[in-house]
Design an enzyme around this catalytic site. Structure first.
Site, PDB file in Angstrom:
ATOM      1  N   LYS A 163       0.818  -1.225   0.000  1.00  0.00           N
ATOM      2  CA  LYS A 163       0.000   0.000   0.000  1.00  0.00           C
ATOM      3  C   LYS A 163       0.846   1.268   0.000  1.00  0.00           C
ATOM      4  O   LYS A 163       2.031   1.260   0.319  1.00  0.00           O
ATOM      5  CB  LYS A 163      -0.986  -0.045   1.160  1.00  0.00           C
ATOM      6  CG  LYS A 163      -2.085  -1.068   0.852  1.00  0.00           C
ATOM      7  CD  LYS A 163      -3.269  -0.981   1.747  1.00  0.00           C
ATOM      8  CE  LYS A 163      -4.331  -1.968   1.217  1.00  0.00           C
ATOM      9  NZ  LYS A 163      -5.408  -2.184   2.172  1.00  0.00           N
TER      10      LYS A 163
ATOM     11  N   ARG B 172      -3.273 -10.192   4.831  1.00  0.00           N
ATOM     12  CA  ARG B 172      -3.723 -10.282   3.428  1.00  0.00           C
ATOM     13  C   ARG B 172      -2.560  -9.804   2.560  1.00  0.00           C
ATOM     14  O   ARG B 172      -2.166  -8.644   2.650  1.00  0.00           O
ATOM     15  CB  ARG B 172      -4.958  -9.399   3.258  1.00  0.00           C
ATOM     16  CG  ARG B 172      -5.591  -9.412   1.894  1.00  0.00           C
ATOM     17  CD  ARG B 172      -6.817  -8.503   1.862  1.00  0.00           C
ATOM     18  NE  ARG B 172      -7.432  -8.498   0.553  1.00  0.00           N
ATOM     19  CZ  ARG B 172      -7.036  -7.742  -0.458  1.00  0.00           C
ATOM     20  NH1 ARG B 172      -6.011  -6.919  -0.314  1.00  0.00           N
ATOM     21  NH2 ARG B 172      -7.665  -7.808  -1.620  1.00  0.00           N
TER      22      ARG B 172
END
Ligand code: HH2
Length: 254
Positions: free
Chosen positions: A200, A235
């Site tokens: 991210k 994840r």
């Protein structure tokens, strides 16, 4: 949890697994690397993404879900009840809702199917969430909203929930760091916690890496931090790197 984006436009792997053959090959790779769950998504929820119609989303994911049947635990990454219902019918075992069960119909669908749910926190919608995220107290708000959504879901008959603070979903870097530092508060609610920081933008801000597919070292660092705070699942795009890191961390007593 291995990420399987059957999309043309996901922020790090868009277009790589957008056909069923490529997606099923990648699924086998992720399972071989040690993924316990595959998270299959047909719509990108990256900042600025436009909503996709349910029919197109289903056209992307259903052939993959049918192809996976029986091989591994499968979650469907969707916030649309009609997509979740069809995915559960096609063999998905749980629902990963990035909107945190905002739609009451989603609660009904999951309760009726007896499907566990990942309840993720998001402020706003993907299209606009990163414009000017604002919280009076991000830690308090996120924990309270997730706790309320979990209680609503369980009261409506959803069998179990996992909570996810939603790194990057309507949050500045300061918000993300505050939530990561305070993960143990979320864990203390007593529900299993999922953390999704893989590749991210936070890692770009912290480490200066502009390419998303070069951010696996930062992803592993954030996820090990989460494991240390008690998260139950991470994840990840690069499952092999995470399995290796978590095995080493476990050997140290983590
Ligand atoms: N992040 C993304 C998508 N789904 N679900 C949960 N529970 N937690 C997350 O942090 C999370 C999520 C975004 O990442 P990705 O799927 O790689 O990208 P895109 O939305 O562009 O497909």
């Amino acid at each position: 949890m291995g990420i399987l984006n059957v999309t043309p436009d996901s922020f790090s792997d868009g277009g790589r697994y957008s056909g069923p053959v490529a997606a099923l090959t990648q699924a086998a790779t992720l399972v071989g690397e040690g993924a316990s769950v595959l998270d299959v998504g047909g719509e990108s929820t990256r900042p600025g993404a436009e909503p996709l119609d349910a029919e197109t989303e289903l056209d992307r994911i259903l052939p993959v879900l049918r192809g996976l049947r029986g091989d591994v635990l499968v979650s469907v990454d969707t916030y649309k009840p009609e997509v979740a219902a069809a995915a559960l019918q096609a063999g998905a075992h749980l629902v990963n809702d990035v909107s945190g069960l905002r739609d009451p119909e989603m609660v009904r669908v999951c309760a009726e199917a007896g499907a566990p749910v990942v309840v993720m926190h998001m402020q706003g919608t993907p299209g606009t969430m990163q414009r000017e995220p604002h919280y009076d107290d991000v830690q308090r708000v996120v924990v309270a909203e997730l706790q309320a959504a979990a209680a609503r879901a369980l009261a409506a008959g959803v069998p179990s929930v996992m909570l996810d603070p939603g790194i990057g979903f309507g949050k500045t870097s300061v918000h993300n760091l505050t939530l990561l530092r305070g993960l143990s508060d979320l864990v203390a609610l007593g529900y299993p916690v999922l953390l999704g920081a893989s590749r991210k933008g936070l890692i770009r801000e912290l480490a200066g890496e502009s390419r998303a597919d070069e951010r696996d070292p930062g992803s592993v660092a954030l996820h090990l931090w989460g494991a240390q705070q008690g998260v139950a699942m991470v994840r990840a795009h690069n499952v092999a790197a995470h399995v290796q890191a978590l095995r080493v961390w476990t050997a140290l007593g983590g």
